[in-house]
Scaffold this active site. Structure first.
Site, PDB file in Angstrom:
ATOM      1  CE  LYS A 134     -33.844  80.259  93.824  1.00  0.00           C
ATOM      2  NZ  LYS A 134     -33.605  79.168  94.360  1.00  0.00           N
ATOM      3  CE1 TYR A 139     -49.851 100.701 117.541  1.00  0.00           C
ATOM      4  CE2 TYR A 139     -48.562 100.418 115.507  1.00  0.00           C
ATOM      5  CZ  TYR A 139     -49.619 100.615 115.949  1.00  0.00           C
ATOM      6  OH  TYR A 139     -50.765 100.712 115.256  1.00  0.00           O
TER       7      TYR A 139
END
Length: 342
Positions: free
Chosen positions: A33, A250
């Site tokens: 899954k 950043y």
């Protein structure tokens, strides 16, 4: 180009270890899954089939359809009954609530989820006989039953308690199968942690659902000697020298204390990685450091390698971000290229 590499030899090794403990390859179901826990549904399905596993467990019909050619049966765990179920004889739908039996298409194959101790899905004992009656009336084909351990990965009494509860329900379920003419029901309850903890698996008759263990991560039984299947690699985009006092990324969170060479690579949180905020030291593969804040599509490092292994052990990332290895793996973007290597 950033890439996920999947080790065939590691995957087969893990399955060999698991099958040896279970005692019978036919009793081992591959849980695929959520894109095979981030590893790649198509790639892992092909490997599991090549190894000889006959049953897969997936989240929904879409996953089932994409791998139907690889397996004899596919159990669909999280389907909401709607009357439009596939007529594919390989598909077996989990019945997570009694009402599912009222809405699922006549003729569908189903397995009944048993509510033991987790109380997330499933039918309780007093609902089972009515479930058999309704299934017979609506021509729904019951193929067996299963439950899910709520705490097999925790050293508590719940594992033993839930196991006993399941065996009690299993005995009653078999009585109902005999009464309503259901032949050869399949039962399963063990997940990866349950497989590790149960010392008597070879003498039991239930099947097992192997999830994280097949991908190389043990929680208790280190004697299995599992090997991580997935490694994540980034490619160098640029290289430069930072002078003393120059900052990268950043916010300029990381600043060089002395001249140093750095490189920037083509992976970021847009690829499903948890975002490093630049605080604290993050040695992400046991030797290389991430420098400054991670960007959406890139990060900088003190490594200068053309190819850099970003994940070869998801536990390193899980420990740093205070989560579990599942969380690291399953988030990896489906758009990342996945290749099988020996």
């Amino acid at each position: 180009m950033a890439q996920i590499k999947l080790s065939k030899s590691a995957y087969f090794h893990n399955l060999e270890q698991i099958c040896a403990k279970v005692g019978d390859k036919a009793r081992v179901f591959a849980v695929l899954k959520d894109n095979a826990y981030g590893h790649g549904l198509a790639q892992i399905a092909a490997l599991a089939s090549e190894f000889g596993l006959k049953t897969a467990v997936v989240r929904d019909e879409s996953e089932a359809r994409s791998i139907e050619s690889f397996f004899e049966r596919i159990i669909i765990l999280s389907h909401r009954a709607n009357g439009a179920e596939s007529t594919n004889a390989k598909f077996i739908y989990a019945i997570n609530d009694f009402s599912n039996l009222e809405h699922i298409k006549s003729g569908s194959k189903v397995q009944i989820t048993l509510d033991t101790l987790m109380h997330r899905h499933g039918l309780k004992k007093h609902e089972l006989k009515e479930a058999f009656k309704l299934s017979k009336k609506r021509k729904i084909n019951i193929c067996g039953a299963y439950t899910h351990f709520c705490g097999a990965d925790e050293l508590s009494a719940s594992f033993a308690i839930q196991n006993e509860m399941f065996l009690e329900l299993k005995a009653y379920f078999k009585e109902l199968c005999a009464e309503f003419g259901v032949k050869n029901p399949i039962f399963h309850l063990h997940n990866s942690a349950g497989i590790e903890r149960d010392k008597n698996l070879a003498n039991r008759d239930e099947c097992v659902r192997v999830g994280i263990a097949q991908y190389g991560y043990a929680q208790f039984d280190e004697s299995l000697e599992l090997k991580p299947v997935l490694s994540l690699w980034a490619s160098k985009l640029s290289e430069r020298r930072l002078e003393r006092g120059e900052c990268v990324g950043y916010g300029g969170v990381f600043c060089a204390k002395e001249p140093m060479d750095i490189a920037t690579y083509d992976l970021g949180y847009g690829d499903g990685l948890l975002r490093y905020n630049g605080k604290g030291e993050f040695v992400f593969n046991a030797k290389d450091k991430m420098l400054g804040r991670m960007s959406m599509d890139s990060f900088s490092s003190d490594s200068l390698s053309d190819e850099l292994c970003v994940i070869n052990d998801a536990n390193i990332w899980a420990k740093y971000f205070d989560t579990i290895n599942y969380d690291i793996l399953v988030k990896l973007s489906p758009s990342l290229e996945r290749v099988v290597v020996e």
